[in-house]
Scaffold this active site. Structure first.
Site, PDB file in Angstrom:
ATOM      1  N   GLU A 147      -2.387  -9.035   3.566  1.00  0.00           N
ATOM      2  CA  GLU A 147      -3.137  -9.269   4.803  1.00  0.00           C
ATOM      3  C   GLU A 147      -4.594  -9.194   5.085  1.00  0.00           C
ATOM      4  OE1 GLU A 147      -2.577  -4.809   5.388  1.00  0.00           O
ATOM      5  OE2 GLU A 147      -1.668  -6.469   4.019  1.00  0.00           O
ATOM      6  N   HIS A 160      -3.779  -5.083  -0.310  1.00  0.00           N
ATOM      7  CA  HIS A 160      -3.420  -5.516   1.047  1.00  0.00           C
ATOM      8  C   HIS A 160      -3.247  -6.907   1.216  1.00  0.00           C
ATOM      9  CE1 HIS A 160      -3.303  -1.718   3.639  1.00  0.00           C
ATOM     10  NE2 HIS A 160      -4.170  -1.280   2.428  1.00  0.00           N
ATOM     11  N   CYS A 174       0.892  -1.170   0.109  1.00  0.00           N
ATOM     12  CA  CYS A 174      -0.006  -0.070   0.038  1.00  0.00           C
ATOM     13  C   CYS A 174       0.902   1.412  -0.153  1.00  0.00           C
ATOM     14  CB  CYS A 174      -1.013   0.074   1.241  1.00  0.00           C
ATOM     15  SG  CYS A 174      -2.181   1.194   0.867  1.00  0.00           S
TER      16      CYS A 174
END
EC number: 4.3.2.10
Length: 205
Positions: free
Chosen positions: A187, A185, A84
């Site tokens: 995650e 992202h 990001c």
């Protein structure tokens, strides 16, 4: 798994990224603000959430960190992942709240998204396609989770490794040598994100 340095500069959801790296197979993750740990790590991850200038300011405030990153990533060619805003900091400059210098690793600038369809909102938030634009061992087609208002425009198209679509093509990943940055992202991207991180952990560029 070899040591991963996850850089703590006050600008990322560190625990989520750390947990995702461990779920992807990393056995030795050092969450660190210490440039010496970065110099000793075999892989480096730079997360980032928020404004470009604030993130660059946080990174610059860590004595010796930018120098350690330049040494490890640019000169010693350690595998590097920017996530990001961590990806955006790889650019020459960011144009959020003024003009701010980035790390300058991949030529280009980061500016406010302007979708061609005015009905599309900014920030670009939610699941969207990742469309590889070059052949890269870490990037496969799929869906990932995005949350951003600013986008990386590469000076050289060859550095744009993947795009997504939000009222026109938007850079989803950049890559050069042993460096890769992703706008999405991992995650937060469930199976797609964990598989991407697993490939990063095994990458031998």
């Amino acid at each position: 798994m070899r040591k991963v340095a996850l850089i703590d500069y006050g600008a990322g959801n560190l625990r989520s990224v750390e947990n995702a790296l461990r779920a992807a197979g990393a056995e030795d993750v050092a969450v660190t603000a210490d440039p010496e740990v970065v110099l000793e790590a075999e892989r480096i991850v730079l997360p980032g959430v928020g404004a470009f200038a604030a993130c660059m300011g946080g990174l610059s405030a860590l004595p010796g960190m930018i120098e350690a990153l330049d040494e490890a990533v640019c000169r010693e060619a350690r595998p590097f992942l920017g996530i990001c805003v961590g990806m955006q900091l790889m650019a020459d400059e960011g144009l959020e709240f003024g003009r701010h210098q980035g790390l300058g690793w991949i030529p280009g600038s980061v500016s406010l998204m302007k979708p061609a369809d005015p009905a599309l909102k900014v920030p670009h938030m939610g699941w969207n396609d990742v469309i590889p634009s070059i052949s890269h061992p870490l990037l496969l087609p799929g869906e990932a989770y995005f949350l951003h208002s600013y986008a990386f425009a590469c000076a050289d198209e060859a550095d744009c490794a993947a795009t997504t679509d939000h009222g026109g093509p938007v850079t989803a990943a950049v890559a050069r040598g042993t460096m890769i940055g992703v706008q999405f992202h991992p995650e937060k991207s469930q199976a797609y994100g964990l598989a991407f991180l697993s490939r990063f952990l095994e990458w031998r560029p």
